[in-house]
Design a protein around this motif. Structure first.
Motif, short mmCIF file in Angstrom:
data_model
loop_
_atom_site.label_atom_id
_atom_site.label_comp_id
_atom_site.label_asym_id
_atom_site.label_seq_id
_atom_site.Cartn_x
_atom_site.Cartn_y
_atom_site.Cartn_z
N UNK A 63 8.96 -4.45 -32.96
CA UNK A 63 8.58 -4.38 -34.37
C UNK A 63 8.39 -2.93 -34.76
N UNK A 64 8.38 -2.69 -36.05
CA UNK A 64 8.12 -1.35 -36.54
C UNK A 64 6.63 -1.08 -36.65
N UNK A 65 6.27 0.19 -36.77
CA UNK A 65 4.88 0.58 -36.96
C UNK A 65 4.58 0.54 -38.45
N UNK A 90 10.30 3.15 -33.55
CA UNK A 90 10.37 4.01 -34.73
C UNK A 90 11.05 3.33 -35.92
N UNK A 91 11.94 2.41 -35.68
CA UNK A 91 12.63 1.74 -36.78
C UNK A 91 11.69 0.77 -37.50
N UNK A 92 11.97 0.46 -38.77
CA UNK A 92 11.14 -0.51 -39.47
C UNK A 92 11.34 -1.92 -38.92
N UNK A 93 10.36 -2.75 -39.13
CA UNK A 93 10.47 -4.15 -38.73
C UNK A 93 11.65 -4.80 -39.43
N UNK A 94 12.35 -5.68 -38.73
CA UNK A 94 13.50 -6.37 -39.32
C UNK A 94 13.10 -7.13 -40.58
N UNK A 95 14.06 -7.28 -41.48
CA UNK A 95 13.81 -7.95 -42.75
C UNK A 95 14.91 -8.97 -43.01
#
Length: 297
Positions: A63-65, A90-95
């Motif tokens: 998950x993203x922070x 580092x990447x954003x959480x999936x959407x």
């Protein structure tokens, strides 16, 4: 009896769902009555469902922070999932962007984000059973299956061409009707369960039909989480030792319960409740309608 242990290797998303009267046609804009944010991702959905059904579940994911990642993590913990295998990257959480119509049908577009950063540890080989999907990079799923030494289940969704070695290692593959048609190699897999929506589900062993289960007649609110709930219930049922026909019919009962709710992670009861309810329904059908078709008919 000790609950079955299951490790889910899969995606974590935040679902952004728009509810309207109908789905848009290509190039068309439609107005919606409601927009909501909720936890999702096939991996997280199946982990949450399996835990609520009574399994001892650990999720391997990323998950993203960010707020979406934290909300997803809290939802998994509330369902009873061990999230020690969920990394913060580092990447954003999936959407997932979802549109649902008045009949509960949906269209979904996914931005994977952190799901592309999932790492499979060597300790996965210690898991008695694993469940994977195809919302992670295929190489990640292949690595998970290669390291597994116990029971391996794959929800081959969304449909992509699959290596023969991957299918040969799977003890169970679960797909819907369109996914089954899109991957011809599935016809030779060891055990494949194909879902047909309101028409129920069929189990095939090496291409031969061995079991059929009807879908319960229920009011549909949303089909978004039904497939994941079905898959989790089928895997948990098999791990608990249910014969394939019983596991299949119980999974249909769980999927029917899931379509009556709006979220992708419905508040399911223990699996035994659905097994008991399904047995009662089947007895009533035999009483009213006479001889029921057998698994091989």
């Amino acid at each position: 009896m000790k609950p079955p242990q299951l490790t889910v290797v899969g995606s974590i998303n935040e679902d952004i769902t728009a509810v309207g009267n109908r789905l848009p046609a290509p190039g068309e804009t439609v107005s919606t009555a409601d927009v909501r944010h909720s936890p999702g991702g096939k991996g997280a959905n199946q982990a949450a469902a399996a835990a609520r059904l009574g399994a001892d579940v650990r999720l391997v994911g990323a998950r993203g922070n960010d707020g979406a990642g934290l909300r997803s993590l809290e939802a998994l913990q509330a369902a009873g999932v061990d999230v020690s295998g969920v990394a913060v990257v580092a990447r954003p959480t999936g959407t997932a962007l979802i549109v649902v119509d008045a009949d509960g049908e949906n269209q979904i577009a996914v931005a994977p984000g952190a799901n592309h950063e999932v790492q499979v540890a060597q300790t996965l080989s210690e898991a008695p059973a694993i469940l994977c999907q195809l919302e992670l990079p295929l190489a990640t799923t292949v690595a998970a299956v290669e390291r597994a030494t116990g029971f391996v289940a794959l929800n081959a969704s969304p449909a992509v061409p699959l290596p023969t070695d991957l299918l040969d290692r799977c003890d169970l593959v679960v797909v819907n009707e369109s996914e089954y048609a899109a991957v011809p190699a599935l016809s030779g897999a060891r055990l494949v369960v194909v879902t047909y929506g309101a028409k129920g589900a069929v189990a095939f062993r090496s291409g031969r039909s061995i079991a059929y289960a009807e879908a319960p007649k229920v009011e549909v609110v949303s089909t978004v989480g039904a497939g994941d709930a079905f898959c989790a219930a089928l895997v948990v049922g098999l791990l608990e030792g249910l014969p394939v026909p019983d596991a299949l019919s119980t999974a249909c009962a769980v999927g029917g319960a899931a379509v009556g709710t709006s979220g992708a992670q419905p508040p399911l009861r223990p699996l035994r409740d659905y097994l008991a309810a399904d047995a009662t329904t089947r007895t009533a059908r035999r009483t009213v309608h006479g001889r029921r078709r057998t698994a091989d008919q």
